[in-house]
Design an enzyme around this catalytic site. Structure first.
Site, PDB file in Angstrom:
ATOM      1  N   LYS A   1       0.988  -1.275   0.273  1.00 14.10           N
ATOM      2  CA  LYS A   1      -0.062  -0.169  -0.052  1.00 14.10           C
ATOM      3  C   LYS A   1       0.411   1.343  -0.070  1.00 14.10           C
ATOM      4  CE  LYS A   1      -3.334   0.395   3.017  1.00 14.10           C
ATOM      5  NZ  LYS A   1      -4.136   0.939   4.286  1.00 14.10           N
TER       6      LYS A   1
ATOM      7  N   SER B   1      -8.903   8.186   7.270  1.00 15.72           N
ATOM      8  CA  SER B   1      -7.508   9.310   6.600  1.00 15.72           C
ATOM      9  C   SER B   1      -7.473   9.312   5.427  1.00 15.72           C
ATOM     10  CB  SER B   1      -6.363   8.222   7.222  1.00 15.72           C
ATOM     11  OG  SER B   1      -6.186   8.600   8.206  1.00 15.72           O
TER      12      SER B   1
END
Ligand code: PNS
Length: 159
Positions: free
Chosen positions: A41, A127
């Site tokens: 990621k 986030s």
């Protein structure tokens, strides 16, 4: 010494994370914030930048240690003799996955997970949403600490 860990990606830390960390810091002698590295990621912020921001905004608590870790959370806990994971639960939708992880982690090593209900002010906050809104010029100043707002402005203006 009572220790707990607040794990996550923290890309970047939000007021929701900070609320959970500050509450954990009042319940435990020492709180470890573990920025878990997920190499598949790619984040907006590098791991060291995330750590720097978290250190800055948690400095006032006085009992928070911020580190990164590549591997299983249970191994992080074992290495530091941490018996408890503290996680925020925003809504019922968080529960299924969080319960699976809690049961897996307990089965792997006996570590306990304690869920703290998120402050309702932040129940929609993540986030990812902060990054999306900020990318398109939306106001996120009430959702992240000032240091994170500055970092977001700099990063998104640079892109
Ligand atoms: O902020 P996030 O991305 O929701 O946090 C998820 C995180 C990092 C806490 C979770 O993916 C995790 O614990 N990763 C570490 C690797 C691990 O232990 N995986 C097995 C979980 S049962």
């Amino acid at each position: 010494m009572r220790r707990a860990v607040c794990p996550g990606s923290f890309d970047p830390i939000t007021n929701g994370h900070l609320d959970i960390i500050s509450r954990a810091s009042r319940l435990y002698d020492e709180v470890y914030v573990a920025v878990m590295i997920n190499k598949s990621k790619k984040g907006l912020f590098e791991i060291d930048e995330r750590i720097g921001l978290i250190r800055e905004v948690t400095a006032e608590y006085g009992n928070v240690v911020v580190e990164s870790f590549h591997g299983l959370l249970v191994d992080y806990c074992k290495e530091r003799d941490i018996p408890a994971i503290v996680k925020g639960l925003r809504a019922v939708s968080d529960f299924d996955y969080e319960l699976q992880m809690a049961q897996m982690n307990n089965g792997l090593s006996g570590v306990e997970t304690l869920f703290v209900p998120t402050n309702p002010t932040y129940s929609f906050l993540s986030s990812s949403l902060v990054k999306e809104v900020a990318t398109w010029g939306g106001d996120v100043s009430h959702l992240v600490p000032p240091a994170v707002l500055t970092a977001l402005d700099e990063r998104l203006r640079a892109d």
